[in-house]
Motif scaffolding. Structure first.
Motif, PDB file in Angstrom:
ATOM      1  N   CYS A  41       0.836  -1.205   0.000  1.00 17.26           N
ATOM      2  CA  CYS A  41       0.000   0.000   0.000  1.00 17.26           C
ATOM      3  C   CYS A  41       0.869   1.252   0.000  1.00 17.26           C
ATOM      4  O   CYS A  41       0.510   2.264  -0.601  1.00 17.26           O
ATOM      5  N   SER A  42       2.025   1.179   0.664  1.00 17.21           N
ATOM      6  CA  SER A  42       2.928   2.322   0.717  1.00 17.21           C
ATOM      7  C   SER A  42       3.714   2.486  -0.583  1.00 17.21           C
ATOM      8  O   SER A  42       4.331   3.512  -0.814  1.00 17.21           O
ATOM      9  N   GLY A  43       3.741   1.442  -1.403  1.00 11.54           N
ATOM     10  CA  GLY A  43       4.486   1.495  -2.657  1.00 11.54           C
ATOM     11  C   GLY A  43       5.955   1.128  -2.502  1.00 11.54           C
ATOM     12  O   GLY A  43       6.727   1.243  -3.438  1.00 11.54           O
ATOM     13  N   PHE A  44       6.353   0.652  -1.307  1.00  8.46           N
ATOM     14  CA  PHE A  44       7.760   0.342  -1.070  1.00  8.46           C
ATOM     15  C   PHE A  44       7.904  -0.979  -0.325  1.00  8.46           C
ATOM     16  O   PHE A  44       7.384  -1.140   0.783  1.00  8.46           O
ATOM     17  N   CYS A  45       8.613  -1.926  -0.935  1.00  3.22           N
ATOM     18  CA  CYS A  45       8.928  -3.203  -0.310  1.00  3.22           C
ATOM     19  C   CYS A  45      10.417  -3.210  -0.002  1.00  3.22           C
ATOM     20  O   CYS A  45      11.251  -3.160  -0.901  1.00  3.22           O
ATOM     21  N   TYR A  46      10.767  -3.261   1.282  1.00  2.00           N
ATOM     22  CA  TYR A  46      12.154  -3.272   1.704  1.00  2.00           C
ATOM     23  C   TYR A  46      12.658  -4.713   1.694  1.00  2.00           C
ATOM     24  O   TYR A  46      12.218  -5.544   2.484  1.00  2.00           O
ATOM     25  N   GLN A  47      13.577  -5.016   0.768  1.00  5.16           N
ATOM     26  CA  GLN A  47      14.123  -6.364   0.646  1.00  5.16           C
ATOM     27  C   GLN A  47      15.601  -6.263   0.292  1.00  5.16           C
ATOM     28  O   GLN A  47      15.961  -5.732  -0.751  1.00  5.16           O
TER      29      GLN A  47
END
Length: 59
Positions: A41-47
């Motif tokens: 939903c935030s538009g950011f996937c931290y990986q």
């Protein structure tokens, strides 16, 4: 008969909108940066490199 058709059409549009609205992944939940698990939903996937999964977060 036309009225029934329009009612069905409107209900289908509403159902499609609800599915899209619920399709995003909330902050703190698992994700993959390539989007294969869905979009945050935030538009950011931290990986980071080497991780199998990341997590959604605000930047």
């Amino acid at each position: 008969m036309k009225i029934l058709f329009y009612v069905v059409l409107i209900l289908a549009a509403v159902a499609a909108y609800v599915q899209v609205a619920e399709a995003c992944i909330g902050n703190g939940r698992s994700c993959k940066s390539n989007g294969s698990m869905g979009n945050c939903c935030s538009g950011f996937c931290y990986q980071q490199r080497g991780w199998k999964k990341g997590y959604c977060k605000r930047r």
